[in-house]
Scaffold this motif. Sequence first.
Motif, PDB file in Angstrom:
ATOM      1  N   GLY A  13       0.802  -1.223   0.000  1.00  0.00           N
ATOM      2  CA  GLY A  13       0.000   0.000   0.000  1.00  0.00           C
ATOM      3  C   GLY A  13       0.834   1.272   0.000  1.00  0.00           C
ATOM      4  N   LYS A  33      -5.316   3.203   7.527  1.00  0.00           N
ATOM      5  CA  LYS A  33      -4.464   2.317   8.353  1.00  0.00           C
ATOM      6  C   LYS A  33      -5.221   1.866   9.576  1.00  0.00           C
ATOM      7  CE  LYS A  33      -0.379   1.910   9.531  1.00  0.00           C
ATOM      8  NZ  LYS A  33      -0.187   0.615   8.876  1.00  0.00           N
ATOM      9  N   THR A  34      -4.828   0.685  10.077  1.00  0.00           N
ATOM     10  CA  THR A  34      -5.494   0.175  11.284  1.00  0.00           C
ATOM     11  C   THR A  34      -4.850   0.692  12.564  1.00  0.00           C
ATOM     12  OG1 THR A  34      -4.112  -1.775  10.978  1.00  0.00           O
ATOM     13  CG2 THR A  34      -6.435  -1.997  10.383  1.00  0.00           C
ATOM     14  N   GLU A  39       4.465   3.785  10.067  1.00  0.00           N
ATOM     15  CA  GLU A  39       3.979   4.026   8.702  1.00  0.00           C
ATOM     16  C   GLU A  39       2.872   5.085   8.699  1.00  0.00           C
ATOM     17  OE1 GLU A  39       3.325  -0.107   8.177  1.00  0.00           O
ATOM     18  OE2 GLU A  39       4.933  -0.340   6.707  1.00  0.00           O
ATOM     19  N   ALA A  85      -5.001  -2.855  -0.293  1.00  0.00           N
ATOM     20  CA  ALA A  85      -3.716  -3.535  -0.083  1.00  0.00           C
ATOM     21  C   ALA A  85      -3.649  -4.061   1.351  1.00  0.00           C
ATOM     22  CB  ALA A  85      -2.555  -2.591  -0.394  1.00  0.00           C
ATOM     23  N   PRO A  87      -4.011  -7.192   4.266  1.00  0.00           N
ATOM     24  CA  PRO A  87      -3.519  -8.574   4.278  1.00  0.00           C
ATOM     25  C   PRO A  87      -4.510  -9.522   3.606  1.00  0.00           C
ATOM     26  CG  PRO A  87      -3.328  -7.563   6.460  1.00  0.00           C
ATOM     27  CD  PRO A  87      -4.112  -6.611   5.615  1.00  0.00           C
ATOM     28  N   SER A  88      -3.984 -10.657   3.107  1.00  0.00           N
ATOM     29  CA  SER A  88      -4.806 -11.637   2.384  1.00  0.00           C
ATOM     30  C   SER A  88      -6.103 -11.931   3.128  1.00  0.00           C
ATOM     31  CB  SER A  88      -4.058 -12.966   2.247  1.00  0.00           C
ATOM     32  OG  SER A  88      -2.831 -12.745   1.644  1.00  0.00           O
ATOM     33  N   GLN A 108      -5.341  -7.300  -4.183  1.00  0.00           N
ATOM     34  CA  GLN A 108      -3.986  -7.809  -4.419  1.00  0.00           C
ATOM     35  C   GLN A 108      -3.998  -9.329  -4.552  1.00  0.00           C
ATOM     36  OE1 GLN A 108      -1.718  -5.353  -5.011  1.00  0.00           O
ATOM     37  NE2 GLN A 108      -3.538  -4.086  -4.664  1.00  0.00           N
ATOM     38  N   CYS A 140       3.060 -11.095  -6.835  1.00  0.00           N
ATOM     39  CA  CYS A 140       4.399 -10.761  -7.332  1.00  0.00           C
ATOM     40  C   CYS A 140       4.922 -11.832  -8.285  1.00  0.00           C
ATOM     41  CB  CYS A 140       5.357 -10.590  -6.160  1.00  0.00           C
ATOM     42  SG  CYS A 140       5.231 -11.892  -4.910  1.00  0.00           S
ATOM     43  N   GLU A 302       8.338  -7.087  -3.154  1.00  0.00           N
ATOM     44  CA  GLU A 302       7.689  -5.930  -2.523  1.00  0.00           C
ATOM     45  C   GLU A 302       7.286  -4.852  -3.535  1.00  0.00           C
ATOM     46  OE1 GLU A 302      11.239  -5.707   0.103  1.00  0.00           O
ATOM     47  OE2 GLU A 302       9.769  -5.078   1.592  1.00  0.00           O
TER      48      GLU A 302
HETATM   49  P1  NAD Z   1       1.289  -5.891   4.938  1.00  0.00           P
HETATM   50  O1  NAD Z   1       0.949  -6.682   6.143  1.00  0.00           O
HETATM   51  O2  NAD Z   1       2.682  -5.373   4.772  1.00  0.00           O
HETATM   52  O3  NAD Z   1       0.322  -4.635   4.828  1.00  0.00           O
HETATM   53  C1  NAD Z   1      -1.054  -4.726   5.034  1.00  0.00           C
HETATM   54  C2  NAD Z   1      -1.511  -3.483   5.763  1.00  0.00           C
HETATM   55  O4  NAD Z   1      -2.913  -3.513   5.928  1.00  0.00           O
HETATM   56  C3  NAD Z   1      -0.910  -3.360   7.166  1.00  0.00           C
HETATM   57  O5  NAD Z   1      -0.474  -2.033   7.340  1.00  0.00           O
HETATM   58  C4  NAD Z   1      -2.076  -3.691   8.080  1.00  0.00           C
HETATM   59  O6  NAD Z   1      -1.984  -3.022   9.319  1.00  0.00           O
HETATM   60  C5  NAD Z   1      -3.230  -3.154   7.268  1.00  0.00           C
HETATM   61  N1  NAD Z   1      -4.517  -3.720   7.627  1.00  0.00           N
HETATM   62  C6  NAD Z   1      -4.819  -4.839   8.326  1.00  0.00           C
HETATM   63  N2  NAD Z   1      -6.153  -4.984   8.445  1.00  0.00           N
HETATM   64  C7  NAD Z   1      -6.711  -3.948   7.803  1.00  0.00           C
HETATM   65  C8  NAD Z   1      -8.050  -3.515   7.578  1.00  0.00           C
HETATM   66  N3  NAD Z   1      -9.089  -4.216   8.034  1.00  0.00           N
HETATM   67  N4  NAD Z   1      -8.253  -2.385   6.887  1.00  0.00           N
HETATM   68  C9  NAD Z   1      -7.218  -1.656   6.398  1.00  0.00           C
HETATM   69  N5  NAD Z   1      -5.925  -2.006   6.593  1.00  0.00           N
HETATM   70  C10 NAD Z   1      -5.682  -3.131   7.285  1.00  0.00           C
HETATM   71  O7  NAD Z   1       0.868  -6.777   3.695  1.00  0.00           O
HETATM   72  P2  NAD Z   1       1.416  -6.669   2.212  1.00  0.00           P
HETATM   73  O8  NAD Z   1       2.664  -7.472   2.099  1.00  0.00           O
HETATM   74  O9  NAD Z   1       1.436  -5.252   1.774  1.00  0.00           O
HETATM   75  O10 NAD Z   1       0.300  -7.494   1.423  1.00  0.00           O
HETATM   76  C11 NAD Z   1      -0.923  -6.902   1.048  1.00  0.00           C
HETATM   77  C12 NAD Z   1      -1.523  -7.705  -0.093  1.00  0.00           C
HETATM   78  O11 NAD Z   1      -0.604  -7.678  -1.177  1.00  0.00           O
HETATM   79  C13 NAD Z   1      -1.790  -9.189   0.189  1.00  0.00           C
HETATM   80  O12 NAD Z   1      -2.891  -9.606  -0.577  1.00  0.00           O
HETATM   81  C14 NAD Z   1      -0.542  -9.838  -0.336  1.00  0.00           C
HETATM   82  O13 NAD Z   1      -0.745 -11.195  -0.671  1.00  0.00           O
HETATM   83  C15 NAD Z   1      -0.264  -8.996  -1.553  1.00  0.00           C
HETATM   84  N6  NAD Z   1       1.112  -9.002  -2.030  1.00  0.00           N
HETATM   85  C16 NAD Z   1       2.159  -8.959  -1.151  1.00  0.00           C
HETATM   86  C17 NAD Z   1       3.449  -9.003  -1.638  1.00  0.00           C
HETATM   87  C18 NAD Z   1       4.644  -9.010  -0.718  1.00  0.00           C
HETATM   88  O14 NAD Z   1       5.627  -9.635  -1.028  1.00  0.00           O
HETATM   89  N7  NAD Z   1       4.621  -8.343   0.402  1.00  0.00           N
HETATM   90  C19 NAD Z   1       3.677  -9.052  -3.005  1.00  0.00           C
HETATM   91  C20 NAD Z   1       2.595  -9.022  -3.886  1.00  0.00           C
HETATM   92  C21 NAD Z   1       1.307  -9.014  -3.379  1.00  0.00           C
END
Ligand code: NAD
Length: 337
Positions: A13, A33-34, A39, A85, A87-88, A108, A140, A302
Amino acid sequence: MIKVGINGYGTIGKRVADAVALQPDMEVVGVAKTRPNFEAETAVEKGYPLYAAIEERLPRFEEAGIEVAGGVEELVEAADVVVDACPSGIGAENKAMYEAYDTPALYQGGESADLVDVSFNARANYSEAADADHVRVVSCNTTGLSRLLAPLQETYGVKKARVTLVRRGGDPGQTGRGPINDILPNPVTLPSHHGPDVNTIFPDLNIDTLGMKVPATLMHTHSVNVQLEEVPTAEAVRDLLAGESRLFLVPERFDIDGAGKLKEYAMDRGRPRGDIWENCVWEESVSVEDDDLYLFQAIHQESDVVPENVDAVRAVLGAADADESIERTNDALGVGL
Ligand code: NAD
């Protein structure tokens, strides 16, 4: 100006927000943000209006001295499009909220393909996202494979792709992930989820994938074998791949032997956060034996999906065609090593 809201301001994000802010035709209307962590403070310092993703937690931001613009629903209402963006699995929970405000949403790769109208990769299927309300920017690894397979499929035809994905255990900030000292077939059974995920972009492609996890945080590495319909020379494949704006052919003279030096190179080039938006294909690994193409590529987990999210914004709103959008995104970010 396209108003983009970002819900979930973590690894993906925050990078998408910075990339959107650089686009000449987009603005960041806010990020949600939560928690009031580092950040959250940085988002405010950058001038992004900050919204509480969980409205009851608004007071926690105020107690931490962080100015909040409102709750996430206000952000969704104000945005032309939301990049989710979270978490899964959380994206799926948020879908009803985006529908309630009639705001198109980009999810994502951690979300299920069933959640959305279309899975998206700018190089492979940009136009399929036109007018869709729910679009998933693929993971990714799937992004990295789609960028590579699209030109091979178009130019030579693909009989079968076989890929072993050596995956980083976690991102640098994910202190709870592993393994710390092991090499895991992951999953042990075939196929890994990546092959079926690539099929969400190329439904008819014949692909088998195997996954492993190793104690690394820097990048993923793919060992790729693609059996081709028409057999080119290795030189012709190198030329083809060199012409793709989001593929970086790592030249032999650079003496880059792995992800560590790739990241070092990105930092030397002044890349934000040391990000590498491009697939990194080792030029001298590109080989053709009979009708089999072989190569190694490294994928910066990332950041490679970041330009794809920017393109998906334009795709759903019909704001540009694929070539225009990719070029605009690349120019604004500085994609191309
Ligand atoms: P992350 O944990 O780094 O970030 C997720 C953010 O969302 C955190 O800041 C968390 O506090 C926040 N969050 C949690 N619950 C929430 C809610 N209810 N409402 C709003 N925000 C909330 O995760 P990430 O690595 O950025 O992954 C996010 C998505 O991107 C996932 O679907 C992941 O599979 C995908 N993705 C990740 C990567 C990677 O390598 N990190 C690569 C490609 C895709």
